[in-house]
Design a protein around this motif. Structure first.
Motif, mmCIF file in Angstrom:
data_model
loop_
_atom_site.group_PDB
_atom_site.id
_atom_site.type_symbol
_atom_site.label_atom_id
_atom_site.label_comp_id
_atom_site.label_asym_id
_atom_site.label_seq_id
_atom_site.Cartn_x
_atom_site.Cartn_y
_atom_site.Cartn_z
ATOM 1 N N ASN A 240 -3.023 74.923 -14.683
ATOM 2 C CA ASN A 240 -3.972 74.098 -15.440
ATOM 3 C C ASN A 240 -3.416 73.614 -16.784
ATOM 4 O O ASN A 240 -3.910 73.944 -17.860
ATOM 5 C CB ASN A 240 -5.280 74.870 -15.671
ATOM 6 N N HIS A 241 -2.383 72.776 -16.677
ATOM 7 C CA HIS A 241 -1.762 72.261 -17.892
ATOM 8 C C HIS A 241 -1.033 70.962 -17.580
ATOM 9 O O HIS A 241 -0.575 70.752 -16.452
ATOM 10 C CB HIS A 241 -0.784 73.283 -18.470
ATOM 11 N N ASN A 242 -0.873 70.120 -18.598
ATOM 12 C CA ASN A 242 -0.174 68.856 -18.419
ATOM 13 C C ASN A 242 1.329 69.045 -18.583
ATOM 14 O O ASN A 242 2.076 69.066 -17.617
ATOM 15 C CB ASN A 242 -0.725 67.813 -19.402
ATOM 16 N N GLU A 243 1.830 69.191 -19.805
ATOM 17 C CA GLU A 243 3.262 69.258 -20.090
ATOM 18 C C GLU A 243 3.665 70.727 -20.234
ATOM 19 O O GLU A 243 3.511 71.330 -21.293
ATOM 20 C CB GLU A 243 3.563 68.448 -21.347
ATOM 21 N N VAL A 244 4.236 71.291 -19.173
ATOM 22 C CA VAL A 244 4.345 72.739 -19.042
ATOM 23 C C VAL A 244 5.483 73.320 -19.887
ATOM 24 O O VAL A 244 5.256 74.154 -20.754
ATOM 25 C CB VAL A 244 4.498 73.123 -17.560
ATOM 26 N N ILE A 245 6.745 72.909 -19.631
ATOM 27 C CA ILE A 245 7.908 73.486 -20.315
ATOM 28 C C ILE A 245 8.794 72.354 -20.820
ATOM 29 O O ILE A 245 9.238 71.514 -20.032
ATOM 30 C CB ILE A 245 8.728 74.397 -19.374
ATOM 31 N N LEU A 246 9.080 72.349 -22.103
ATOM 32 C CA LEU A 246 10.015 71.398 -22.705
ATOM 33 C C LEU A 246 11.217 72.160 -23.229
ATOM 34 O O LEU A 246 11.067 73.108 -24.006
ATOM 35 C CB LEU A 246 9.348 70.635 -23.851
ATOM 36 N N LEU A 247 12.420 71.722 -22.843
ATOM 37 C CA LEU A 247 13.661 72.361 -23.274
ATOM 38 C C LEU A 247 14.575 71.285 -23.849
ATOM 39 O O LEU A 247 15.209 70.531 -23.112
ATOM 40 C CB LEU A 247 14.330 73.074 -22.097
ATOM 41 N N GLY A 248 14.615 71.184 -25.162
ATOM 42 C CA GLY A 248 15.421 70.173 -25.819
ATOM 43 C C GLY A 248 14.596 69.343 -26.783
ATOM 44 O O GLY A 248 13.504 68.887 -26.450
ATOM 45 N N HIS A 249 15.127 69.136 -27.978
ATOM 46 C CA HIS A 249 14.357 68.524 -29.053
ATOM 47 C C HIS A 249 14.194 67.019 -28.884
ATOM 48 O O HIS A 249 13.080 66.494 -28.905
ATOM 49 C CB HIS A 249 15.034 68.826 -30.390
ATOM 50 N N CYS B 241 -2.980 74.951 -22.885
ATOM 51 C CA CYS B 241 -2.795 74.833 -24.326
ATOM 52 C C CYS B 241 -2.756 73.352 -24.715
ATOM 53 O O CYS B 241 -2.621 72.474 -23.867
ATOM 54 C CB CYS B 241 -1.518 75.543 -24.772
ATOM 55 N N THR B 242 -2.862 73.078 -26.001
ATOM 56 C CA THR B 242 -2.961 71.694 -26.448
ATOM 57 C C THR B 242 -1.678 70.921 -26.195
ATOM 58 O O THR B 242 -1.714 69.762 -25.764
ATOM 59 C CB THR B 242 -3.309 71.642 -27.945
ATOM 60 N N ASP B 243 -0.512 71.534 -26.453
ATOM 61 C CA ASP B 243 0.754 70.839 -26.229
ATOM 62 C C ASP B 243 1.488 71.508 -25.068
ATOM 63 O O ASP B 243 1.011 71.479 -23.955
ATOM 64 C CB ASP B 243 1.573 70.818 -27.519
ATOM 65 N N GLY B 244 2.638 72.120 -25.301
ATOM 66 C CA GLY B 244 3.364 72.761 -24.220
ATOM 67 C C GLY B 244 2.985 74.219 -24.052
ATOM 68 O O GLY B 244 2.533 74.876 -24.985
ATOM 69 N N LEU B 245 3.196 74.740 -22.849
ATOM 70 C CA LEU B 245 3.021 76.183 -22.661
ATOM 71 C C LEU B 245 4.230 76.933 -23.222
ATOM 72 O O LEU B 245 4.076 77.949 -23.897
ATOM 73 C CB LEU B 245 2.816 76.503 -21.179
ATOM 74 N N ILE B 246 5.441 76.426 -22.940
ATOM 75 C CA ILE B 246 6.657 76.966 -23.552
ATOM 76 C C ILE B 246 7.519 75.788 -23.970
ATOM 77 O O ILE B 246 7.894 74.955 -23.142
ATOM 78 C CB ILE B 246 7.442 77.867 -22.575
ATOM 79 N N ASN B 247 7.877 75.707 -25.245
ATOM 80 C CA ASN B 247 8.776 74.681 -25.766
ATOM 81 C C ASN B 247 9.940 75.354 -26.481
ATOM 82 O O ASN B 247 9.721 76.244 -27.313
ATOM 83 C CB ASN B 247 8.060 73.742 -26.745
ATOM 84 N N ALA B 248 11.165 74.926 -26.161
ATOM 85 C CA ALA B 248 12.359 75.466 -26.815
ATOM 86 C C ALA B 248 13.213 74.308 -27.297
ATOM 87 O O ALA B 248 13.644 73.470 -26.493
ATOM 88 C CB ALA B 248 13.149 76.353 -25.863
ATOM 89 N N VAL B 249 13.469 74.239 -28.614
ATOM 90 C CA VAL B 249 14.159 73.094 -29.210
ATOM 91 C C VAL B 249 15.123 73.573 -30.298
ATOM 92 O O VAL B 249 15.237 74.754 -30.587
ATOM 93 C CB VAL B 249 13.140 72.082 -29.799
ATOM 94 N N ILE B 250 15.809 72.616 -30.913
ATOM 95 C CA ILE B 250 16.673 72.817 -32.090
ATOM 96 C C ILE B 250 17.734 73.881 -31.804
ATOM 97 O O ILE B 250 17.870 74.885 -32.495
ATOM 98 C CB ILE B 250 15.851 73.182 -33.349
#
Length: 290
Positions: free
Chosen positions: A135-144, A112-121
């Motif tokens: 096949n992805h760069n920034e896979v999971i982001l947890l925290g805003h 995907c263009t940004d994250g596969l799974i992002n959880a924030v706020i």
């Protein structure tokens, strides 16, 4: 599907046949919804992703989510009674904003263009399990952000996932909260596997880490030091380190901190291959147990 996910009442959404759904805009979900693609082959691809925003009790199961792209600057329906203006979305596969009690299980996610799974706020009570990431760069982001202290409430379990070929970083990348990383299979990364900033607590148990051949990328962990933030509780307990992989532990290991980052009993790392053998979308047939 958009009609179903925005309804007020609880719904279990299933699919009659194989399909590829290209979303023109984000799929904005309402509370108490299950998307269950078992028994068919369903792809969310080549358009927007799924947005779980200020809602609760969501299950996403059995989807192929890939090639999501930025969308927005449009009116999007988010309930039976409301259309709202949405600015540009980043192109995440699944985005959580202020959401709670979310289970993302047995999906296959990639590219995907940004994250596969992002959880924030302030999202919390999240389980990411049995998924297959490739096949992805920034896979999971947890925290805003490092300054968004409401994310201290975040509790996330990342369990039984397969982190496979073509992944670069952020498996996961976290801030402030409490994270249990248990019995996952990490067979590829190009920069690092687990990173964080703003004093998160990371409890890594029973995972298998296979480092790349690159001698400069053997470390599993990456810390981003923020001004005025130096307390780290990162531990590796029973992890299997292969091909020169190593985990940089730190912090006092306070029992209270790790209690918040402990959600299930870890199995020995020697059985990770078996535990993750069914990661990703399940092959199911209607009328049979899956």
């Amino acid at each position: 599907m958009r009609h179903a996910v925005i309804q007020d009442e609880p719904l279990w959404i299933v699919f009659k046949t194989n399909m590829t759904i290209t979303l023109k805009q984000e799929l904005i979900m309402n509370s108490f919804k299950t998307i269950d693609a078992r028994g068919v082959d369903v792809h969310i691809a080549y358009g927007a992703g799924i947005t779980i925003q200020y809602v609760t009790n969501i299950i996403i199961h059995g989807l192929h989510i890939h090639d999501c792209v930025p969308t927005g600057n449009a009116m999007v329906q988010s309930s039976p009674y409301h259309f709202g203006w949405r600015t540009m979305a980043d192109g995440d596969g699944i985005s959580l904003f202020g959401a709670s009690h979310v289970w993302i299980d047995h999906n296959s996610l990639a590219n995907c263009t940004d994250g596969l799974i992002n959880a924030v706020i302030g999202s919390t009570a999240i389980t990411i399990s049995n998924n297959y990431f490739t096949n992805h760069n920034e896979v999971i982001l947890l925290g805003h952000s490092d300054t968004y202290v409401r994310d201290k409430v975040m509790q996330v379990t990342v369990a039984y996932n397969h982190f496979g070929e073509g992944l670069v970083q952020r498996m996961l990348r976290c801030r402030h909260g409490n994270f249990h990383v248990v019995n996952n299979d990490y067979i590829h990364w190009e920069m690092y596997a687990i990173g964080g900033s703003a004093n998160p607590t990371i409890n890594s148990q029973g995972n298998r880490f296979v480092a790349p051949d690159n001698p400069n990328a053997k470390e599993v962990t990456k810390r981003v030091i923020s001004e005025g933030m130096s307390d780290w509780n990162w531990r590796s307990d029973g992890d299997l380190m292969l091909n020169g992989a190593y985990f940089n532990q730190s912090g006092a290991g306070e029992a209270a901190s790790y209690a918040k980052a402990s959600s299930l009993s870890a199995q020995p790392s020697s059985v990770v291959d078996s535990l993750t053998s069914g990661a990703g979308v399940l092959t199911c047939r209607r009328g049979r147990q899956c």
